[in-house]
Design an enzyme around this catalytic site. Structure first.
Site: not given
Ligand code: VAH
Length: 332
Positions: A21, A43, A150, A180
């Site tokens: 993205q 990529d 994450y 985003i």
């Molecule tokens: C996610 N778009 O949703 C990313 C971002 C704050 C969200 O880190 O994992």
């Protein structure tokens, strides 16, 4: 602290995760600013042939340190925008792979930056925060107890960046990005994907099933602002950068219900129902409003897009594209 970009002859730029993205819009912005031949996109998969002229594009899995070094030497890379990574929701589906790609990929980039004296941008996220973090006006320095793999990889990455900057003088710079919103690529497996999917569905079907509750309020940013922030951060004088882990950065915060109401100002017939899934718990662990005063003080950050401007621009850009899809669907 690292080599100033002003003293480096204009070397080329490598973007990892260039089909993602942010990566896809960043490549366009960098090529516009520095020239198409100065920016190498990469990529882990081949680019589908679209007929459009392809500028330098390389297949790169960021876990392959030798492959990364080969590209750096072949193209005389001076700066890496390291966007390759697995997002929050997708990461929960395979936490081990999320760790491998996000942490070992960044480790390879920082090791290369130390060896070749490269400048690096790397995106952290508000996902480094957790349930014990103050939810409103989340400070630059505060409790960080991420509840997703994450978020753990982003917190680990921030510690890496701070270490490589202070121990080895690597000029690595980072932003804790919010959700985003953009129209050029489909959502990529994040918890904030609802704020992108909703536009496609509003145009195509006039209705959307949202996977978080209506009152879920999250920090968000339009892609134009995110690109502006990344480029401004990378162009700031090194002495202005007082944060080498990652900067809090903010633009707008809104709830899912507020987003729906703003879309309905343009599409009065649009309806949204709410069916929270596992991503609700992730969203609940994140802050609602971020304090980004350090970024505003250090290098003059100012956002441009508020919620009405985001919705208007998204619908303007998506309607023709999604409209065409709808026409094609209608003919079937
Ligand atoms: C996610 N778009 O949703 C990313 C971002 C704050 C969200 O880190 O994992």
């Amino acid at each position: 602290m690292g080599q100033s970009t002003n003293t480096r002859t204009m070397k080329t730029i490598l973007v990892t995760g260039s089909r993602g993205q942010i990566g896809s819009d960043l490549v366009v912005a960098l090529r516009k600013r520095y020239g198409a031949t100065q920016v190498i996109a990469s990529d882990r998969q081949a680019m589908p042939y679209t007929g459009a002229k392809l500028f330098a594009y390389e297949i790169l899995d960021v876990r392959d340190s030798q492959g990364l070094q080969d590209l750096i030497e072949r193209y005389d890379i001076g700066t890496i925008y390291h966007l390759a990574g697995i997002l929050s929701a997708k990461g929960e589906g395979n936490p081990q792979l999320c760790w491998d790609v996000n942490v070992n990929g960044l480790f390879n980039v920082l090791e290369a930056a130390k060896f070749y004296q490269l400048q690096v941008f790397w995106p952290s996220s508000i996902a480094v925060f957790g349930s014990d973090t103050p939810k409103f006006n989340t400070p630059q320095t505060t409790i960080k107890d991420p509840s997703t793999m994450y978020g753990i990889t982003k917190l680990t990455g921030e510690l890496f960046c701070n270490y490589y900057a202070h121990r080895f003088g690597v000029d690595v710079r980072s932003l804790r990005l919010p959700g985003i919103i953009s129209y050029s690529t489909p959502p990529g497996g994040g918890t904030t994907d609802f704020a992108v999917e909703i536009f496609y569905q509003a145009i195509k079907d006039g209705s959307y099933t949202c996977f978080v509750r209506p009152e879920t309020r999250l920090p968000m940013m339009y892609m134009s602002d995110a690109i502006k922030a990344i480029l401004e951060l990378m162009q700031a004088e090194p002495a202005a950068i007082t944060v080498r882990s990652s900067y809090n950065i903010a633009a707008v915060s809104f709830s899912a219900a507020e987003l729906v109401a703003e879309i309905q100002k343009h599409l009065p017939e649009f309806t949204c129902r709410y069916q929270p899934d596992f991503r609700q718990a992730i969203a609940d662990s994140w802050p609602s409003v971020i304090d980004d005063s350090q970024a505003r003080a250090d290098w003059g950050w100012r956002h441009s897009y508020d919620l009405p401007a985001i919705v208007a621009d998204m619908l303007e850009h998506l309607s023709p594209q999604v409209g065409r899809d709808t026409e094609v669907l209608a003919k079937k």
